[in-house]
Design an enzyme around this catalytic site. Structure first.
Site, PDB file in Angstrom:
ATOM      1  N   LYS A 232       0.826  -1.200   0.000  1.00 43.56           N
ATOM      2  CA  LYS A 232       0.000   0.000   0.000  1.00 43.56           C
ATOM      3  C   LYS A 232       0.865   1.257   0.000  1.00 43.56           C
ATOM      4  O   LYS A 232       0.688   2.157  -0.829  1.00 43.56           O
ATOM      5  CB  LYS A 232      -0.921  -0.012   1.220  1.00 43.56           C
ATOM      6  CG  LYS A 232      -1.772   1.239   1.370  1.00 43.56           C
ATOM      7  CD  LYS A 232      -2.631   1.150   2.628  1.00 43.56           C
ATOM      8  CE  LYS A 232      -1.775   1.071   3.872  1.00 43.56           C
ATOM      9  NZ  LYS A 232      -2.590   1.042   5.110  1.00 43.56           N
ATOM     10  N   ASP A 250      -6.390   1.273   0.904  1.00 39.80           N
ATOM     11  CA  ASP A 250      -6.455   1.665   2.306  1.00 39.80           C
ATOM     12  C   ASP A 250      -7.842   1.319   2.849  1.00 39.80           C
ATOM     13  O   ASP A 250      -8.646   0.676   2.174  1.00 39.80           O
ATOM     14  CB  ASP A 250      -6.118   3.144   2.485  1.00 39.80           C
ATOM     15  CG  ASP A 250      -7.219   4.047   1.967  1.00 39.80           C
ATOM     16  OD1 ASP A 250      -8.106   3.563   1.233  1.00 39.80           O
ATOM     17  OD2 ASP A 250      -7.203   5.246   2.299  1.00 39.80           O
TER      18      ASP A 250
END
Length: 379
Positions: A232, A250
Site C-alpha cells: 500500500k 487503504d
C-alpha cells in the site's frame, strides 16, 4: 221472313251481350281474388310485427330493470380499486417526495456489466473530484515515504501538522538515520504509536542510506524491503512520486469497493488484484484518489451521506446511510462540507475548487477535528 230474321239477330246479339256481361263479372271476380291474399299477408305481417314489437318492448323493459343492477354492481367493484389507487399515490408523496431510488445490479451481473458499471462510477467521481490528489504534504519521495508510514492509525491531517518539524530538523535519510531516537519520538508523539513509528522511519532511513545511496528506489520490489513499507505504502510512493500506476488499498478503498460490489474479497492483495482487472493500468493511481476522496467526504464508514451522493443511482448499497438530502448535507466533510482539508499546502487546483488549507499544529482548532471526525490516513 225478313222480320223474323231481324228478330233472331237481335236476340242473338242480346244473348251475346249477356254472356259478355257475365264473363266480365267473372273475370272481375277473378282479378279481385288475388288482391285478397296480399291483404291477408299484410294482416299476418302486421300481427307478427306487433308480436315482435311487444317482445322488444318486454326485452327493453327487462333491460331497463337490469341496468341499474349492473351499474351498481360495477360501481361496487370499481369503488375499492379507486380507493386503493388514491392510497398508493398518496403514500410516496407523503413519505419521500425527493428520493433517489437506484436500481440494484442483478445478482448474476456479468463481468462485462460489472466493468462498465465500475468505470462509470470512476468517471462520475472524476467529475466530482477533478482536484483529487494525495492528501499528505511532501516535496520529494523521501518525505512522501516517511509521511505515508506515519499515517498508519491516524489522520493525514495530524501527519501533515507533524512532519514540518521533523523534516526541518532531519531533511535527508542520512540525517534521520543518525538522529537521537528520543528526539524523534518527541516530535512524532502527536501521531500516536510514536515509538514504533520512530523505529520504522529511522530504519527505512538507514536502509536508504546503506542500500540505495540515500535515494528512494522507484521499484515495487525494492520499496517493500524498507522497514514499515508494504504494498500500500509502496504504491502511494510509486504513483505520486514517480508517476508509476498503482492501486492504494487503504481502509476507505476497501470499504467502498465492497459496498459497490466490485469484489467481495477482504484481503488487500486480493482486492488490489480484483479491482485491477476492472480498469486499465494507466488509471490506477487516479482511481485510488477518486475512491479515497469519496470515502472521506461522502461515503463514510458509519454514516454515509447517501442523500448527497452523486453516484447513488449506481450504488448497490444506497440506503445504508442518511437518504434525506438536507440531513445528508450536514454529514459532508472537508471542502464538500465547507471545512478545511487535510493538507497545509494543498495543490492549487484544490484551492481553486474552494478547498481550505488545514491549520498548522498549535493553531486554534488544530487540535480537534476540523471536518467532523476525519477518517484514517492512507497508511
Amino acid at each position: 221472313m225478313a222480320a223474323a230474321a231481324r228478330k233472331a239477330a237481335v236476340a242473338k246479339k242480346a244473348a251475346a251481350a249477356k254472356r259478355t256481361a257475365k264473363g266480365g263479372a267473372g273475370s272481375g271476380a277473378g282479378k279481385s281474388a288475388p288482391s285478397k291474399a296480399p291483404a291477408r299477408k299484410t294482416a299476418a305481417s302486421g300481427t307478427a310485427a306487433k308480436r315482435a314489437a311487444s317482445g322488444a318492448a318486454k326485452k327493453a323493459a327487462s333491460a331497463k330493470k337490469s341496468a341499474p343492477a349492473k351499474k351498481s354492481a360495477l360501481a361496487k367493484k370499481s369503488a375499492p380499486a379507486k380507493k386503493s389507487a388514491s392510497v398508493k399515490k398518496a403514500v410516496p408523496a407523503e413519505v419521500s417526495p425527493v428520493r433517489v431510488t437506484p436500481a440494484k445490479p442483478p445478482r448474476g451481473e456479468s463481468h462485462t456489466a460489472l466493468v462498465r458499471r465500475a468505470r462509470r462510477i470512476d468517471r462520475e467521481l472524476a467529475e466530482v473530484y477533478p482536484y483529487a490528489h494525495p492528501e499528505l504534504d511532501f516535496e520529494n519521495p523521501f518525505q512522501l515515504v516517511v509521511a505515508t508510514v506515519l499515517s498508519a492509525q491516524t489522520t493525514d491531517l495530524r501527519v501533515n501538522q507533524t512532519t514540518p518539524a521533523l523534516f526541518a530538523k532531519y531533511p535527508t535519510p542520512e540525517d534521520l538515520a543518525a538522529a537521537d531516537p528520543e528526539e524523534v519520538e518527541e516530535i512524532l508523539r502527536p501521531t500516536g504509536f510514536f515509538r514504533a513509528k520512530t523505529k520504522s522511519v529511522m530504519g527505512l532511513s538507514k536502509a536508504l542510506r546503506d542500500d540505495f545511496g540515500g535515494e528512494v528506489p522507484g521499484r515495487l520490489e525494492d520499496l517493500v524491503k524498507l522497514p514499515g513499507v508494504g504494498r500500500k505504502t509502496a504504491f502511494v510512493v510509486l504513483g505520486n512520486a514517480f508517476g508509476r500506476p498503482g492501486i492504494t488499498v487503504d481502509t476507505h478503498f476497501q470499504r467502498l469497493v465492497r459496498r459497490w460490489q466490485w469484489t467481495d474479497a477482504k484481503e488487500p492483495d486480493k482486492i488490489e488484484a480484483a479491482v485491477g482487472e476492472l480498469f486499465p493500468k494507466t488509471g490506477w493511481t487516479m482511481l485510488s484518489h477518486h475512491v479515497i476522496f469519496h470515502g472521506r467526504r461522502i461515503c463514510h464508514a458509519r454514516k454515509p451521506a447517501c442523500g448527497a451522493c452523486p453516484i447513488a443511482p449506481l450504488c448497490p448499497a444506497y440506503g445504508e446511510g442518511e437518504t434525506d438530502p438536507e440531513k445528508a448535507k450536514k454529514l459532508l466533510k472537508y471542502e464538500k462540507g465547507g471545512f478545511p482539508g487535510q493538507r497545509l499546502n494543498p495543490p492549487q487546483a484544490y484551492l481553486d475548487a474552494g478547498g481550505i488549507p488545514a491549520p498548522p499544529l498549535g493553531a486554534p482548532g488544530a487540535g480537534s477535528p476540523v471536518s467532523g471526525s476525519p477518517a484514517r490516513g492512507t497508511g
